[in-house]
Structures are given as C-alpha cells and as structure tokens.
Design an enzyme around this catalytic site. Structure first.
Site, PDB file in Angstrom:
ATOM      1  N   ASP A   1      -0.196   6.311  -6.918  1.00  5.35           N
ATOM      2  CA  ASP A   1      -1.090   7.451  -6.719  1.00  5.35           C
ATOM      3  C   ASP A   1      -0.801   8.491  -7.808  1.00  5.35           C
ATOM      4  O   ASP A   1       0.221   9.168  -7.751  1.00  5.35           O
ATOM      5  CB  ASP A   1      -0.720   8.055  -5.353  1.00  5.35           C
ATOM      6  CG  ASP A   1      -1.904   8.167  -4.443  1.00  5.35           C
ATOM      7  OD1 ASP A   1      -3.029   8.102  -4.951  1.00  5.35           O
ATOM      8  OD2 ASP A   1      -1.693   8.332  -3.241  1.00  5.35           O
TER       9      ASP A   1
ATOM     10  N   GLU B   1       0.777  -0.057  -5.510  1.00  2.95           N
ATOM     11  CA  GLU B   1      -0.195   1.009  -5.660  1.00  2.95           C
ATOM     12  C   GLU B   1       0.520   2.263  -6.170  1.00  2.95           C
ATOM     13  O   GLU B   1       1.599   2.603  -5.686  1.00  2.95           O
ATOM     14  CB  GLU B   1      -0.811   1.283  -4.286  1.00  2.95           C
ATOM     15  CG  GLU B   1      -1.925   2.275  -4.336  1.00  2.95           C
ATOM     16  CD  GLU B   1      -2.455   2.574  -2.938  1.00  2.95           C
ATOM     17  OE1 GLU B   1      -1.791   2.232  -1.952  1.00  2.95           O
ATOM     18  OE2 GLU B   1      -3.531   3.170  -2.863  1.00  2.95           O
TER      19      GLU B   1
ATOM     20  N   HIS C   1       1.779  11.112  -2.769  1.00  5.04           N
ATOM     21  CA  HIS C   1       0.697  10.686  -1.903  1.00  5.04           C
ATOM     22  C   HIS C   1      -0.025  11.904  -1.377  1.00  5.04           C
ATOM     23  O   HIS C   1       0.540  12.681  -0.639  1.00  5.04           O
ATOM     24  CB  HIS C   1       1.234   9.769  -0.819  1.00  5.04           C
ATOM     25  CG  HIS C   1       1.874   8.571  -1.442  1.00  5.04           C
ATOM     26  ND1 HIS C   1       1.132   7.560  -2.010  1.00  5.04           N
ATOM     27  CD2 HIS C   1       3.155   8.293  -1.708  1.00  5.04           C
ATOM     28  CE1 HIS C   1       1.943   6.695  -2.551  1.00  5.04           C
ATOM     29  NE2 HIS C   1       3.178   7.105  -2.397  1.00  5.04           N
TER      30      HIS C   1
ATOM     31  N   GLU D   1      -4.187   4.511  -8.364  1.00  2.01           N
ATOM     32  CA  GLU D   1      -5.115   5.335  -7.614  1.00  2.01           C
ATOM     33  C   GLU D   1      -5.152   6.636  -8.397  1.00  2.01           C
ATOM     34  O   GLU D   1      -4.299   7.511  -8.253  1.00  2.01           O
ATOM     35  CB  GLU D   1      -4.637   5.537  -6.179  1.00  2.01           C
ATOM     36  CG  GLU D   1      -5.774   5.991  -5.306  1.00  2.01           C
ATOM     37  CD  GLU D   1      -5.396   6.101  -3.838  1.00  2.01           C
ATOM     38  OE1 GLU D   1      -4.736   5.193  -3.307  1.00  2.01           O
ATOM     39  OE2 GLU D   1      -5.771   7.112  -3.238  1.00  2.01           O
TER      40      GLU D   1
ATOM     41  N   HIS E   1       0.859  -1.182   0.000  1.00  2.00           N
ATOM     42  CA  HIS E   1       0.000   0.000   0.000  1.00  2.00           C
ATOM     43  C   HIS E   1       0.891   1.227   0.000  1.00  2.00           C
ATOM     44  O   HIS E   1       1.930   1.226   0.645  1.00  2.00           O
ATOM     45  CB  HIS E   1      -0.874  -0.023   1.261  1.00  2.00           C
ATOM     46  CG  HIS E   1      -1.708   1.200   1.441  1.00  2.00           C
ATOM     47  ND1 HIS E   1      -1.399   2.190   2.338  1.00  2.00           N
ATOM     48  CD2 HIS E   1      -2.828   1.604   0.805  1.00  2.00           C
ATOM     49  CE1 HIS E   1      -2.308   3.149   2.260  1.00  2.00           C
ATOM     50  NE2 HIS E   1      -3.177   2.819   1.347  1.00  2.00           N
ATOM     51  N   ASN E   2       0.509   2.267  -0.733  1.00  4.53           N
ATOM     52  CA  ASN E   2       1.269   3.532  -0.743  1.00  4.53           C
ATOM     53  C   ASN E   2       2.767   3.328  -0.640  1.00  4.53           C
ATOM     54  O   ASN E   2       3.401   3.709   0.333  1.00  4.53           O
ATOM     55  CB  ASN E   2       0.832   4.399   0.439  1.00  4.53           C
ATOM     56  CG  ASN E   2      -0.364   5.238   0.052  1.00  4.53           C
ATOM     57  OD1 ASN E   2      -0.879   5.106  -1.065  1.00  4.53           O
ATOM     58  ND2 ASN E   2      -0.805   6.092   0.948  1.00  4.53           N
TER      59      ASN E   2
END
Ligand SMILES: *[C@@H]1O[C@H](CO)[C@@H](O)[C@H](O)[C@H]1NC(C)=O
Ligand SMILES: *[C@@H]1O[C@H](CO)[C@@H](O)[C@H](O)[C@H]1NC(C)=O
Ligand SMILES: *[C@@H]1O[C@H](CO)[C@@H](O)[C@H](O)[C@H]1NC(C)=O
Length: 650
Positions: free
Chosen positions: A217, A215, A230, A264, A185-186
């Site tokens: 962003d 992921e 982020h 994302e 994640h991130n």
C-alpha cells in the site's frame, strides 16, 4: 527358519529391558535414584521425543514418596508409558514372526502390503533398519526390533504427508495462469517486534511461508519519499525503500519461483517515479523489465522461465507492445492519465463508507447536492508515471467489468482483482463462465472492506472456480489460514500449485456447484486409531483432556463435510478411538482434509488443541502419523494422531 530360533531367543533376551537399556542407563542409576532433569536427559538419550507436561505428571505419579527422585523400576515404567504404545506393539506383533523381530523380508512385506509402498525392496528395508534400529545386535543381523519399529512408526518417514510432495514435483513450465499462487493481503503484523516496524516483519514472514504475491500500500511521503502503510489501520508508516530492501532479502529464501508485488498505489506521479527508481535500483536483475527475448508473446511465461524474478502488478499505460517499442528511451517526467469508474478494484467496493477515500468523495458529492454515490457511476482520474508503468510487464491491473468484457477486450498479461462479495455472487450465478475466465486470466480475490479486523474468508470457494490469487490476511490465524497453509504444502511449498486439468482447459465446462459425470470420485477411509502426547487443555492444571477429533473435508460444495469421533474421557497422553470414517469425495483434486483435535469442556463448548490440514491427494496410505499445529501454526511435536488411511478411485 529352525536355525534362526536360537539367535532370535538370544536377541529377545538381549534387548529391552536388558543389556541395551541397561548400558544406557547404567551411569545414571549408579548412585541410586534419579531426579526429573536426569529423567528428561535419559529420554533424550533414547531418542524419545517427549512432551514436558506429560513426563512431569508421569514422573510425579511415579515418585510416590514425593522425594523428587525415582528408581530404575520407576524409570522403566515412564519409558513404557511414553514409548511402548499398545497400538504400535499390536501392529508389530502381527507382522513379526515369533512376535520378536522383523527381518528384512517381513519388513518389505509390511511396507508393500500395509503402507502401500509397492516399490519397497530389500534396500529400502535395510535403510530403515540402519536409520531407526537402536539395538546394535539387531542392526547387525538386519532385523528390526519393537524399539526400532516404534521409532520408525512415529518418525516423519511415516508422516501422513507424502514425501514426494515435499519437493517441487509438478510441471512448472505451464503459463502462470495455470497455477494456484500463494497470495497475501495487506501484509502486516501488529504485535511482532522481531525485525523492527511490525509490517516489515509481516512481509518477511509471509515470504517465509512461501507467499508469492505481496500487496504493498503506497502513499506519498515527506521529502518526496513514498511510504507504506494501510490507509484505514493504525499501522505506522515505513519507507517504501525499506520495504523493498526487506523483500529483496527474503524473496527467494523459501521458493525459487517468481514473486509478484501488487502495488496498491495512492501516490502522485512524482512519487511513482521514485518508486520505479527504488524498484530498479534495489531489485536489480531480479526485476522483470521486459519480456523474455524482448518479443511480445501470446501467453504468459511459466514459473520455470521466471525463476528468481520479481514482477510488478500495477496499472499500466497502453500495451506491452508499446512498452517494448519505447525500450531504451528515458521515461522520466512523462505521465499518462485515464478515467475509471469510482469503484476501482482496489477500493473496497462493497462498502465504500469503510475506507477513507470514498468517504471524502461521499461528503463532497453530498455537498454538491447530487444523488448518493452508490447509485452514480462516478469516474475518477488516475495519473500514472510512465516510468512505473513501464515496469509492469506480465501483471497489468485491469478493472473487472464482466466476463463478456474480458472475453472480448482483455489481454493475457492483464489481471483482474475482484472483491470477495462480488466474486462470490459471480461464482454462484455463473460458475462455468468464471472458470473459463480464470483459465485465461489470472484473477485475484481480496477481502471485503468490512473486514477491518483482518478476518479471512474461506479461500476454497474461489479455488473451486480456478482463481489463482486468493488473497488472505496472513497475520490472522484460523481455519482459513489452515486451508491456505495446507493447500500450499503441496509441490514443495513453492507457492505454486498446478491447477487440475478441468481448471486449465480452454474447453472446460467445469462447474463446482453442478458436477458432471466425468469426475473421478474417490472413496476415502480414515481409521482414527489413537492420539499421542496431545497438548493438555490450556485450562487444565493436569496433563488431562477429554479429546475429540473432527475430520473436515473442504472442496466443492458437495464434498464439504465433517465427521466427529466420540470423546475419550480424561486422557491426553494416549487416547484410543479405533473409529473409522468414510467419505465419498467427488472432486478429489480440490479436496483438503483437516484434522482438528479439541478438548470437550462441556456439552456446548470445546477448547481447540491442535490441527493439521493437507490436500487429499498428498496423503500417504497406510499407518500414518498426523502432526499437530497450534492455532498460530507452531508445530506441537511430539503431539500427533495415529491413523490408517486408504483411498481409491471408483
Ligand atoms: C531397490 O529399488 C531401488 C530403486 O527403487 C534400486 O535402486 C535398488 O537396486 C533395489 N534394490 C534391490 C535389492 O533390488
Ligand atoms: C471480525 O469481524 C467479524 C465481523 O465483521 C466478526 O464476525 C469476527 O468474529 C471478527 N473477528 C475477530 C477476530 O474479532
Ligand atoms: C482398540 O482396538 C484394540 C484391538 O484392535 C483393542 O485392544 C482396544 O481395546 C480397542 N480400544 C478401544 C478404545 O476401542
């Protein structure tokens, strides 16, 4: 046997501390005493892994005149202290006739009876002697001396983690949804400067840990060039192009199996087209742009069929069929739009105030004088560039509404992302339905929005209901990442672990909270024998610690437990416990075992020294070495625990 007595005796005289030992150290001691550096060199010559701090302290203790040098006799003492571990000598004596050497047949017996290696034969034993026996004469006579035995027992050949699980051994031809998939994640790091901007290294580092779903962003950047950062953190912006270049370079260094890029996406349709072009141009043949054979399948392909492929997870316009029908036509300049409930899966739905976008919305709603946004089902428009949408093949992001909605309307190529809090509620209220959902659809879990410091949740509770992609912040060390790393040690570290049958079977009734009678529980017995060259406490100025070992089990709630050894006072070099722990494990396929070593500072506070986590069913039986890793995942070799493992199905 009688004829053997004389050679045995000769051999006994000829090995430690006589000829072999003297041959090696002769040169060094010709001029009398040796200093600390020579001592370390000599230990290396003997193939002895040592811990600097421990040897330094033993050296100082031996150097009674404080002259910085020691005699041959002192060196012998250091060698014995570091190498001649009592617990391994006892084991050797118990299996060696005359307590001197292990001939091949006895070694075979030891491997079969004590190490649970029923397939061991003369060939296996001879190979071990060739590999570990340092004394030439013993080697020639096909015998293992204590020196060889010590080197064998402390080697990776005796590690607790099964050799056969260090390679891909599971069936890789099942649909993707049948695997646990290592997911981050991130993905970013704040402090690492190794390859430039911190989160670039974050992507590379996650890939080097076997991560198979990253992921990204994406936001509109200047000059029509999308950037990655982020939204609610202080990370610097880097170009999307650079991120994809790094991913392209590192994608398959550790695992051959498919990689998913979870976008994302906060970009305008115009910059989404730029994203699509970068993906196509940089990833080339690796990018999945159509189904296998260009036909519409009715289930997901396997990791095997998608080796060396990269898939894009994003929202998508329409179905897979429509994409295939449009193949070959230029989709640039075309966009589509659809409406979705405000709390989309990528917003941190549990606490809207924590992320920037919902905050702005909240103000506007307030200004309009309408009811608070949390009560109202606000709809938002999502604009998608067709060019990007067409690159989404097997991994279309689909908003999760309910299990019932998914049963009726979800396609096999659609993935739900569910926030941690909501997923936890669902797991508690409707575990079996959750399991039936993850049998059919890939489900991704992500951390709640209030984890602004990138802390992690316990991934185990979501693996228990079959969630494939349980996303963790890889940059945040701790027990959660230990579980992640431990789970994905299995199957060759490929990032794909086949789920147990009851999490793959369409007719499953599995419920991790209410176990049925058709489990196959396992009784696990761990004898904690000793520790070896444990890292002294960071707070200690000596090489001492008061070590205590905690054995923790993670799995279904009923299996979740831990047991603690007593504290050995003032000994990090060679603590001895001789303590046996027994566990009754209901769902062994989901169980992880974590060994934690701590230094007891006081009755209420402990200092973490090291840990090792692995799947229960990846544990070798018999006398085994447990390696230890620091909080940040650095191997603390030669620090280790020595244990005896035994388990059987009831
Ligand atoms: C020992 O087993 C291996 C296979 O595990 C086999 O290839 C080898 O021939 C066997 N050796 C002996 C001496 O039986
Ligand atoms: C992160 O925040 C949570 C509360 O949201 C807290 O419990 C945790 O200790 C924090 N972790 C770190 C590393 O600061
Ligand atoms: C552990 O057991 C061995 C014999 O099996 C014994 O010699 C040793 O003293 C024991 N140590 C402790 C700390 O109980």
């Amino acid at each position: 046997m009688k004829e053997n007595t004389v050679p045995f005796f000769k051999l006994f005289l000829s090995f430690f501390p006589f000829t072999w030992f003297l041959n090696i150290i002769h040169d060094r001691f010709r001029k009398g005493k040796i200093n600390f550096e020579n001592t370390l060199e000599l230990l290396s010559k003997f193939d002895i892994p040592y811990d600097y701090v421990h040897v330094k302290h033993i050296f100082k203790a031996s150097d009674s005149l404080k002259a910085g040098t020691i005699t041959l006799e002192d060196f012998r003492g250091i060698y014995r202290t570091i190498v001649h571990r009592g617990e391994i000598q006892e084991l050797f004596k118990a299996h060696a006739p005359n307590h001197r050497t292990l001939p091949v047949p006895h070694l075979v017996e030891f491997l079969r009876n004590e190490q649970f290696q029923p397939e061991a034969n003369e060939t296996t034993a001879s190979q071990l002697i060739a590999k570990f026996e340092p004394i030439e004469e013993a080697k020639r006579n096909a015998q293992m001396t204590l020196e060889g035995f010590l080197r064998y027992m402390t080697s990776d050949d005796c590690a607790i983690f099964k050799t056969e699980h260090r390679i891909v051994y599971q069936d890789m031809t099942r649909p993707l949804s049948e695997y646990f998939i290592s997911t981050s994640h991130n993905t970013y790091l704040l402090s690492d400067q190794l390859i430039g901007p911190s989160h670039l290294w974050g992507y590379a580092s996650a890939l080097m840990k076997g991560c198979r779903c990253l992921e990204i962003d994406c936001w509109d950047g200047p000059s029509n060039d999308p950037v990655v950062y982020h939204g609610h953190t202080l990370t610097s912006k880097i170009s999307f192009k650079t991120v994809i270049q790094v991913i392209n370079k590192y994608a398959f260094l550790v695992s051959d199996y498919p990689l998913v890029l979870s976008l994302e996406n906060h970009c305008s349709p115009k910059q989404q087209e730029v994203i699509a072009d970068y993906l196509i141009n940089i990833l080339g043949d690796k990018l999945v742009v159509s189904t296998i054979d260009d036909m519409v399948p009715n289930e997901l392909p396997s990791p095997e069929a998608l080796k060396f492929k990269i898939m894009i997870k994003n929202k998508k316009l329409g179905t897979l069929e429509e994409t295939l029908e449009r193949r070959g036509t230029d989709s640039h300049g075309q966009t589509g739009e659809f409406e979705e409930e405000e709390t989309s899966d990528e917003e941190k739905d549990e606490n809207p105030a924590q992320s920037k976008l919902p905050l702005l919305k909240k103000r506007r709603t307030h200004w309009k004088g309408s009811i608070p946004p949390r009560k109202k089902q606000k709809m938002k428009k999502i604009k998608i560039a067709l060019a990007l949408s067409e690159l989404v093949i097997y991994t279309k992001a689909r908003k999760f509404v309910s299990f019932e909605d998914s049963r009726e309307n979800q396609h096999f190529f659609e993935i739900n992302s569910i926030g941690e809090l909501k997923a936890r509620k669902l797991a508690k209220l409707a575990a079996t339905e959750f399991v039936q959902h993850t049998v059919r659809f890939i489900t991704r879990i992500y951390p709640k929005g209030t984890r602004t410091n990138s802390s992690n949740y316990n991934p185990q509770e979501f693996w228990n209901v079959g969630c494939q992609m349980v996303a963790l912040n890889f940059q945040t060390a701790g027990v959660q990442m230990d579980l992640q790393n431990g789970k994905f040690l299995d199957n060759g570290g490929s990032g794909y672990v086949l789920k147990p049958e009851y999490l793959r079977n369409a007719n499953t009734k599995f419920n991790p909270y209410v176990l049925s009678a058709n489990q196959h529980p396992v009784i696990l017995t761990i004898k904690l024998i000793s520790g070896h060259q444990l890292p002294p406490s960071s707070l200690s100025r000596s090489n001492k610690a008061d070590p205590v070992v905690i054995v923790e089990i993670y799995g279904v709630p009923d299996d979740q437990t831990k047991q603690q050894s007593y504290v050995v006072k003032g000994n990090a070099l060679s603590p001895r416990w001789n303590e046996t722990f027994t566990f009754n494990i209901q769902v062994p396929e989901l169980a992880l075992v974590r060994f934690v070593v701590e230094d007891q500072l006081s009755l209420t506070s402990n200092d973490f020294l090291g840990q090792y986590t692995l799947p229960l069913l990846s544990m070798n039986k018999g006398y085994r070495k447990v390696p230890l890793f620091s909080k940040l995942g650095v191997n603390l070799h030669p620090a280790s625990l020595f244990v005896h493992i035994w388990y059987f199905t009831q």
